[in-house]
Design a protein around this motif. Structure first.
Motif, mmCIF file in Angstrom:
data_model
loop_
_atom_site.group_PDB
_atom_site.id
_atom_site.type_symbol
_atom_site.label_atom_id
_atom_site.label_comp_id
_atom_site.label_asym_id
_atom_site.label_seq_id
_atom_site.Cartn_x
_atom_site.Cartn_y
_atom_site.Cartn_z
ATOM 1 N N SER A 163 41.072 1.453 -18.721
ATOM 2 C CA SER A 163 39.844 1.695 -19.351
ATOM 3 C C SER A 163 39.945 3.203 -19.819
ATOM 4 O O SER A 163 40.612 4.067 -19.499
ATOM 5 C CB SER A 163 38.875 1.740 -18.201
ATOM 6 N N ILE A 164 38.755 3.436 -20.601
ATOM 7 C CA ILE A 164 38.837 4.833 -21.199
ATOM 8 C C ILE A 164 37.323 5.293 -20.986
ATOM 9 O O ILE A 164 36.222 4.580 -21.275
ATOM 10 C CB ILE A 164 38.977 4.726 -22.694
ATOM 11 N N GLY A 179 27.232 8.797 -22.235
ATOM 12 C CA GLY A 179 28.646 8.450 -21.659
ATOM 13 C C GLY A 179 28.911 7.011 -21.885
ATOM 14 O O GLY A 179 28.045 6.284 -22.321
ATOM 15 N N ALA A 180 30.273 6.629 -21.873
ATOM 16 C CA ALA A 180 30.610 5.154 -22.287
ATOM 17 C C ALA A 180 31.945 4.765 -21.595
ATOM 18 O O ALA A 180 32.825 5.843 -21.675
ATOM 19 C CB ALA A 180 30.577 5.006 -23.798
ATOM 20 N N ARG A 181 32.271 3.837 -21.267
ATOM 21 C CA ARG A 181 33.300 3.334 -20.577
ATOM 22 C C ARG A 181 33.984 2.053 -21.043
ATOM 23 O O ARG A 181 33.100 0.896 -20.948
ATOM 24 C CB ARG A 181 33.280 3.053 -19.138
ATOM 25 N N GLN A 182 35.029 2.107 -21.981
ATOM 26 C CA GLN A 182 35.473 0.920 -22.527
ATOM 27 C C GLN A 182 36.675 0.353 -21.360
ATOM 28 O O GLN A 182 37.376 1.257 -20.865
ATOM 29 C CB GLN A 182 36.171 1.144 -23.818
ATOM 30 N N TYR A 183 36.631 -0.985 -21.233
ATOM 31 C CA TYR A 183 37.452 -1.352 -20.092
ATOM 32 C C TYR A 183 37.942 -2.682 -20.656
ATOM 33 O O TYR A 183 37.730 -3.343 -21.443
ATOM 34 C CB TYR A 183 36.725 -1.863 -19.051
ATOM 35 N N GLU A 219 38.908 -9.896 -19.766
ATOM 36 C CA GLU A 219 37.575 -9.393 -20.039
ATOM 37 C C GLU A 219 37.651 -8.195 -20.874
ATOM 38 O O GLU A 219 38.707 -7.502 -20.371
ATOM 39 C CB GLU A 219 36.738 -9.324 -18.880
ATOM 40 N N SER A 220 36.735 -7.703 -21.521
ATOM 41 C CA SER A 220 36.602 -6.591 -22.275
ATOM 42 C C SER A 220 35.301 -6.083 -22.251
ATOM 43 O O SER A 220 34.612 -6.993 -22.809
ATOM 44 C CB SER A 220 37.487 -6.038 -23.388
ATOM 45 N N GLY A 221 34.910 -4.956 -22.379
ATOM 46 C CA GLY A 221 33.672 -4.546 -22.753
ATOM 47 C C GLY A 221 33.148 -3.156 -22.593
ATOM 48 O O GLY A 221 34.366 -2.298 -22.523
ATOM 49 N N LEU A 222 32.142 -2.726 -22.997
ATOM 50 C CA LEU A 222 31.709 -1.434 -23.069
ATOM 51 C C LEU A 222 30.577 -1.143 -22.141
ATOM 52 O O LEU A 222 29.475 -1.763 -22.323
ATOM 53 C CB LEU A 222 31.416 -0.789 -24.452
ATOM 54 N N ASN A 223 30.647 -0.149 -21.124
ATOM 55 C CA ASN A 223 29.321 0.096 -20.229
ATOM 56 C C ASN A 223 28.719 1.530 -20.763
ATOM 57 O O ASN A 223 29.442 2.446 -20.571
ATOM 58 C CB ASN A 223 29.923 0.179 -18.731
ATOM 59 N N PRO A 224 27.719 1.673 -21.110
ATOM 60 C CA PRO A 224 27.070 2.846 -21.603
ATOM 61 C C PRO A 224 26.135 3.627 -20.434
ATOM 62 O O PRO A 224 25.815 3.068 -19.389
ATOM 63 C CB PRO A 224 25.864 2.463 -22.675
ATOM 64 N N LYS A 225 26.140 4.922 -20.711
ATOM 65 C CA LYS A 225 25.261 5.920 -19.672
ATOM 66 C C LYS A 225 24.448 6.850 -20.412
ATOM 67 O O LYS A 225 24.916 7.273 -21.328
ATOM 68 C CB LYS A 225 26.126 6.354 -18.765
#
Length: 187
Positions: A12-13, A30-34, A63-69
């Motif tokens: 992840s980043i 913020g964002a987390r790419q996993y 799986e992959s995705g982007l989690n925003p904050k």
């Protein structure tokens, strides 16, 4: 009888930007790419499978995705801060979760596919709160209210044959609040 292996690799980043404006506001983006890679293989046997050994095909899940904050705070006074936040989170699924599900193990409304493939669950969390610092006595009061939307919740299900599996539910909502008071009543 059952045996096998399960492997998972994660990467992840995460990035976050904090910005102060108009002297009293702080904005956080913020964002987390996993990325997740899972694999497993296994076998089981016994009475429920009607055979001495039941081999499962090797399985995999990616799986992959982007989690925003997003968060915004407002320093109303030197001792009072108000804030709001929204963020997304997840828990990995597993297309290989129960690849050795017994052939006779069923439940009303569930297919073998439902038992063998666990989808990722996701949550969106929303929070409003305040922090107030009192000086005499020295006490910090934190209070918040929150709302959570939970999709595909992973939950344990006991099947009529006696086996327990993780399956996905539809959705759930969680509402709540909390108050925390800490500090010194006297010097």
């Amino acid at each position: 009888v059952s045996a096998g292996y399960s492997r998972q690799k994660d990467a992840s980043i995460y990035t976050q930007l904090d910005y102060k404006f108009l002297d009293k506001f702080d904005l956080t983006l913020g964002a987390r790419q996993y990325w997740l890679w899972q694999s497993s293989d296994g076998y089981a046997g016994g009475f429920q499978d009607f055979s001495p050994t039941h081999a499962s095909a090797p399985g995999s899940n990616n799986e992959s995705g982007l989690n925003p904050k997003l968060a915004l705070s407002y320093q109303a006074t030197a001792s009072t801060m108000l804030y709001a936040s929204a963020s997304e989170g997840f828990r990995a699924g597993n297309d290989t979760a129960h690849s050795t599900a017994p052939l006779v193990c069923t439940a009303p409304g569930l297919t073998r596919e439902d038992i063998e493939h666990l989808k990722a669950d996701t949550v969106w969390s929303y929070e409003l709160g305040t922090k107030v610092q009192l000086s005499n006595p020295d006490i910090l009061i934190s209070a918040d209210a929150f709302h959570i939307d939970w999709h595909n919740p992973q939950q344990e299900l006991g099947l009529p044959c006696g086996a327990y599996f993780q399956v996905n539910g539809d959705k759930a909502t969680i509402n709540g609040g909390e108050i925390d008071i800490s500090g010194h009543l006297t010097s």
